[in-house]
Design an enzyme around this catalytic site. Structure first.
Site, PDB file in Angstrom:
ATOM      1  N   HIS A  57     143.960  27.649 -52.653  1.00  0.00           N
ATOM      2  CA  HIS A  57     145.000  27.669 -53.690  1.00  0.00           C
ATOM      3  C   HIS A  57     144.648  28.588 -54.867  1.00  0.00           C
ATOM      4  CE1 HIS A  57     148.621  25.844 -55.333  1.00  0.00           C
ATOM      5  NE2 HIS A  57     148.020  25.526 -56.453  1.00  0.00           N
ATOM      6  N   SER A  72     152.329  28.197 -57.474  1.00  0.00           N
ATOM      7  CA  SER A  72     152.254  26.734 -57.531  1.00  0.00           C
ATOM      8  C   SER A  72     153.360  26.176 -58.427  1.00  0.00           C
ATOM      9  CB  SER A  72     150.834  26.330 -57.980  1.00  0.00           C
ATOM     10  OG  SER A  72     150.619  24.972 -57.699  1.00  0.00           O
ATOM     11  N   ASP A 132     144.795  25.660 -48.223  1.00  0.00           N
ATOM     12  CA  ASP A 132     145.153  25.240 -49.589  1.00  0.00           C
ATOM     13  C   ASP A 132     145.025  23.728 -49.687  1.00  0.00           C
ATOM     14  OD1 ASP A 132     146.690  24.420 -51.868  1.00  0.00           O
ATOM     15  OD2 ASP A 132     147.762  26.335 -51.814  1.00  0.00           O
TER      16      ASP A 132
END
Ligand SMILES: N[C@@H](CCC(=O)N[C@@H](CS)C(=O)NCC(=O)O)C(=O)O
Length: 276
Positions: free
Chosen positions: A255, A146, A222
């Site tokens: 995620h 991320s 996600d």
């Protein structure tokens, strides 16, 4: 530098160290996994993990399940915190700016510029400390998740010759074009969007001084995919520049670190192929 944790793990050792950082002007902690080969005194390559928003040096070492693979491949894993922290370090009441959200840039704007120099920390100061303290070869790899996936991509792209391998999980590929990145870059780098380009992987790909092949994993469930991550922008930039990209989209994965743990072995193998 002082060791604050030490645990036997897959025949090697998981440790946490703390040290004063000159780049950041505060005390910092990082996790380091020493595979059995390193514990036995053999020099090993070092693979750096950059974590995402809200994470610290504990997140990766407790959730990703990377140690078993690092033990097998003979890789040292280093996992720093995601920002400077503590008394005197500016912060705001927000999960995506300030502590836990350094974005791996060198801030130029007040009040951030004195402490928020995470690029200097992860690319220069931390590797120098690690290479002094542990039995390392000069082979370095970098990966992350991320905000940390963004960090890994830009750190490799900005430092040609410094890393031999790079990969990312669900990276923020174009921070200048998404809410997380725009908010952080406006604060850390100012309103002039020209200055943002040198911290944006999609911008850096066009003129990269080195073309390390990229491995990127992305879950298609996600929650941040379409608003913050936008892997199609990296796909387009790599196609235009002739930069090798393996982008794997995984149905059903979100995620979280459950996603990371599911594919961490593939990433360790990817790095080991270049580092060993
Ligand atoms: N909804 C999350 C947004 C932040 C988030 O998802 N952080 C990701 C990285 S961008 C993470 O790895 N969180 C820590 C964890 O899952 O342990 C929160 O507010 O904590």
């Amino acid at each position: 530098m002082n060791r604050v944790e030490r645990h036997a793990c897959f025949g090697g050792r998981q440790e946490v160290w703390k040290h004063p950082s000159a780049a950041l002007g505060c005390e910092m902690r990082f996790g380091v996994y020493l595979p059995p080969a390193a514990v036995a005194g053999e020099r090993c390559p070092v693979l750096y993990w950059l974590a995402g928003l809200t994470c610290n040096e504990q997140t990766f070492i407790t959730k990703a399940g990377a140690q078993e693979h690092a033990a097998r491949h003979g890789l040292i894993l280093v996992a720093p915190d995601t920002s400077p922290r503590g008394a005197g370090v500016p912060n705001v009441d927000s999960y995506d700016l300030g502590e836990g959200a350094g974005f791996y840039v060198n801030a130029t704007q007040a009040p951030w510029s004195q402490h928020y120099r995470m690029q200097d920390y992860v690319a220069q100061e931390l590797p120098a400390l690690v290479e002094q303290q542990f039995p390392c070869t000069e082979a370095r790899g970098i990966f992350g998740h991320s905000m940390g996936g963004h960090g890994a991509l830009i750190t490799a792209l900005r430092n040609p010759g410094r890393y031999r391998s790079v990969s990312a999980f669900a990276p923020v590929v174009a921070p200048s074009q998404v809410p997380w990145g725009s908010k952080a870059f406006a604060a850390y780098l100012g309103e002039d969007r020209e200055a943002w380009k040198e911290w944006d992987a999609v911008e850096l790909i066009a003129s990269a001084g080195e073309r390390l092949p990229l491995l990127v994993d992305q879950g298609d469930s996600d929650e941040f995919l379409s608003k913050q991550l936008r892997p199609e922008l990296l796909e387009q930039a790599c196609a235009a520049a002739g930069h090798s990209l393996t982008l794997r989209r995984h149905p059903g994965y979100d995620h979280s670190y459950y996603f990371i743990a599911s594919f961490i072995g593939d990433h360790l193998a990817h790095h080991a192929a270049s580092l060993r």
